[in-house]
Design a protein around this motif. Sequence first.
Motif, PDB file in Angstrom:
ATOM      1  N   SER A  66      37.755  40.197  26.257  1.00  0.00           N
ATOM      2  CA  SER A  66      38.246  41.189  25.294  1.00  0.00           C
ATOM      3  C   SER A  66      39.019  42.340  25.929  1.00  0.00           C
ATOM      4  O   SER A  66      39.504  43.221  25.214  1.00  0.00           O
ATOM      5  CB  SER A  66      37.105  41.761  24.428  1.00  0.00           C
ATOM      6  OG  SER A  66      36.422  40.734  23.746  1.00  0.00           O
ATOM      7  N   ALA A  67      39.166  42.353  27.251  1.00  0.00           N
ATOM      8  CA  ALA A  67      39.917  43.422  27.923  1.00  0.00           C
ATOM      9  C   ALA A  67      41.342  42.986  28.269  1.00  0.00           C
ATOM     10  O   ALA A  67      42.035  43.675  29.018  1.00  0.00           O
ATOM     11  CB  ALA A  67      39.192  43.855  29.194  1.00  0.00           C
ATOM     12  N   GLU A  68      41.793  41.877  27.713  1.00  0.00           N
ATOM     13  CA  GLU A  68      43.096  41.324  28.094  1.00  0.00           C
ATOM     14  C   GLU A  68      44.244  42.284  27.855  1.00  0.00           C
ATOM     15  O   GLU A  68      45.178  42.361  28.668  1.00  0.00           O
ATOM     16  CB  GLU A  68      43.339  40.004  27.339  1.00  0.00           C
ATOM     17  CG  GLU A  68      42.487  38.842  27.786  1.00  0.00           C
ATOM     18  CD  GLU A  68      41.080  38.855  27.199  1.00  0.00           C
ATOM     19  OE1 GLU A  68      40.247  38.027  27.633  1.00  0.00           O
ATOM     20  OE2 GLU A  68      40.808  39.693  26.304  1.00  0.00           O
ATOM     21  N   ALA A  69      44.211  43.043  26.759  1.00  0.00           N
ATOM     22  CA  ALA A  69      45.300  43.988  26.475  1.00  0.00           C
ATOM     23  C   ALA A  69      45.385  45.054  27.563  1.00  0.00           C
ATOM     24  O   ALA A  69      46.480  45.470  27.967  1.00  0.00           O
ATOM     25  CB  ALA A  69      45.098  44.640  25.107  1.00  0.00           C
ATOM     26  N   HIS A  70      44.241  45.504  28.064  1.00  0.00           N
ATOM     27  CA  HIS A  70      44.223  46.513  29.129  1.00  0.00           C
ATOM     28  C   HIS A  70      44.722  45.924  30.444  1.00  0.00           C
ATOM     29  O   HIS A  70      45.418  46.595  31.209  1.00  0.00           O
ATOM     30  CB  HIS A  70      42.808  47.065  29.285  1.00  0.00           C
ATOM     31  CG  HIS A  70      42.310  47.783  28.067  1.00  0.00           C
ATOM     32  ND1 HIS A  70      42.580  49.114  27.832  1.00  0.00           N
ATOM     33  CD2 HIS A  70      41.580  47.338  27.004  1.00  0.00           C
ATOM     34  CE1 HIS A  70      42.025  49.476  26.681  1.00  0.00           C
ATOM     35  NE2 HIS A  70      41.423  48.416  26.166  1.00  0.00           N
ATOM     36  N   VAL A  71      44.382  44.669  30.702  1.00  0.00           N
ATOM     37  CA  VAL A  71      44.888  44.006  31.907  1.00  0.00           C
ATOM     38  C   VAL A  71      46.409  43.916  31.856  1.00  0.00           C
ATOM     39  O   VAL A  71      47.099  44.235  32.838  1.00  0.00           O
ATOM     40  CB  VAL A  71      44.265  42.603  32.045  1.00  0.00           C
ATOM     41  CG1 VAL A  71      44.885  41.859  33.235  1.00  0.00           C
ATOM     42  CG2 VAL A  71      42.749  42.692  32.213  1.00  0.00           C
ATOM     43  N   LEU A  72      46.950  43.494  30.717  1.00  0.00           N
ATOM     44  CA  LEU A  72      48.402  43.376  30.577  1.00  0.00           C
ATOM     45  C   LEU A  72      49.091  44.732  30.702  1.00  0.00           C
ATOM     46  O   LEU A  72      50.176  44.830  31.282  1.00  0.00           O
ATOM     47  CB  LEU A  72      48.746  42.727  29.236  1.00  0.00           C
ATOM     48  CG  LEU A  72      48.313  41.268  29.048  1.00  0.00           C
ATOM     49  CD1 LEU A  72      48.638  40.797  27.638  1.00  0.00           C
ATOM     50  CD2 LEU A  72      48.969  40.357  30.084  1.00  0.00           C
TER      51      LEU A  72
END
Length: 314
Positions: A222-228
């Motif tokens: 669920s942290a994918e947006a922050h990784v991107l």
Amino acid sequence: MTTTDRTAWRAALDRRARTTGLRGLAQRLRHPVRTCYPSSRALRRRRHRGEGRPSAARTFWGQEMTIALPEEVSVALHRRGFVDYDLTAFLLSHLRPGATVLDVGAHIGYYTVLAAALVGPGGTVRAFEPTPSTLTVLRRNAGRFPQARVVPAAVWSRRDELVLYDHGLGYSAYNSAFEARLPEAVRSRIPSDPFTAETVALDDYIRAEGLAPDLVKIDAESAEAHVLAGMRGLLTGPRPVVSLEVGDLGVAGAPAGRTLVDTLTAAGYEPWELRAGTPVPHRPRDHYAYENLLFAPAGHRLAPHEEAGPPCTT
């Protein structure tokens, strides 16, 4: 690694993947302990109770790995020697010797170990994982490969400290800064212990390390947006192939899979999906179940690996 080796590994993967019909029955009869014991019911009870123990498994290509039964990734490795047929087959066909791979959300290290074996001694693998208990197993597995290094941090949009939640050994694959991607009936009965981890942005990390990744695998719960958000420079500079886990499970604060897909297409990437391990063009959807999608720079076809050929981004 030669083409012959890759062909043999793919054949071994396909044999392990046969779980139905006469071939699946024959495999269970040949390997009853590996494929049938402990039972799924016993493992589920142990997982709910928070029980667990280190154990060992062999991957489909014969590499020994430390696992942590009854955790579900460990169960898959114990029984079948691989996790996620499609993504495994893609990496097997496309990662070349000497490539650089970033494994974001490495967990116990299955993809770290597979990538290290494929890129060889001349390659580079960095495995990012924040959970202390999981790091113990990951370090054992990555430590078998000089080209692999563990980074004990959560990947985020910037350098910071972040509170995450540890759901115990049995559910460690769901540890996250958000609520677990699990049904509410399961979430309500498992541990959820907060811990603090350092964070790192990929742009900052590769700048400091002097790396130019060929592939970034993202499974960040669920942290994918922050990784991107923390790899915008990567997406406009080295422009690696990106493997991204999506799945709309109604987690508070986590954007929909379509939002992640749109973020990467806005950066000049084209989406691909995997069918039997083969990339085919993907048409964005409004809702996503669990799936690993691939993204490559626009105009770059995801052609299979050739021994003397270019990286997997061409």
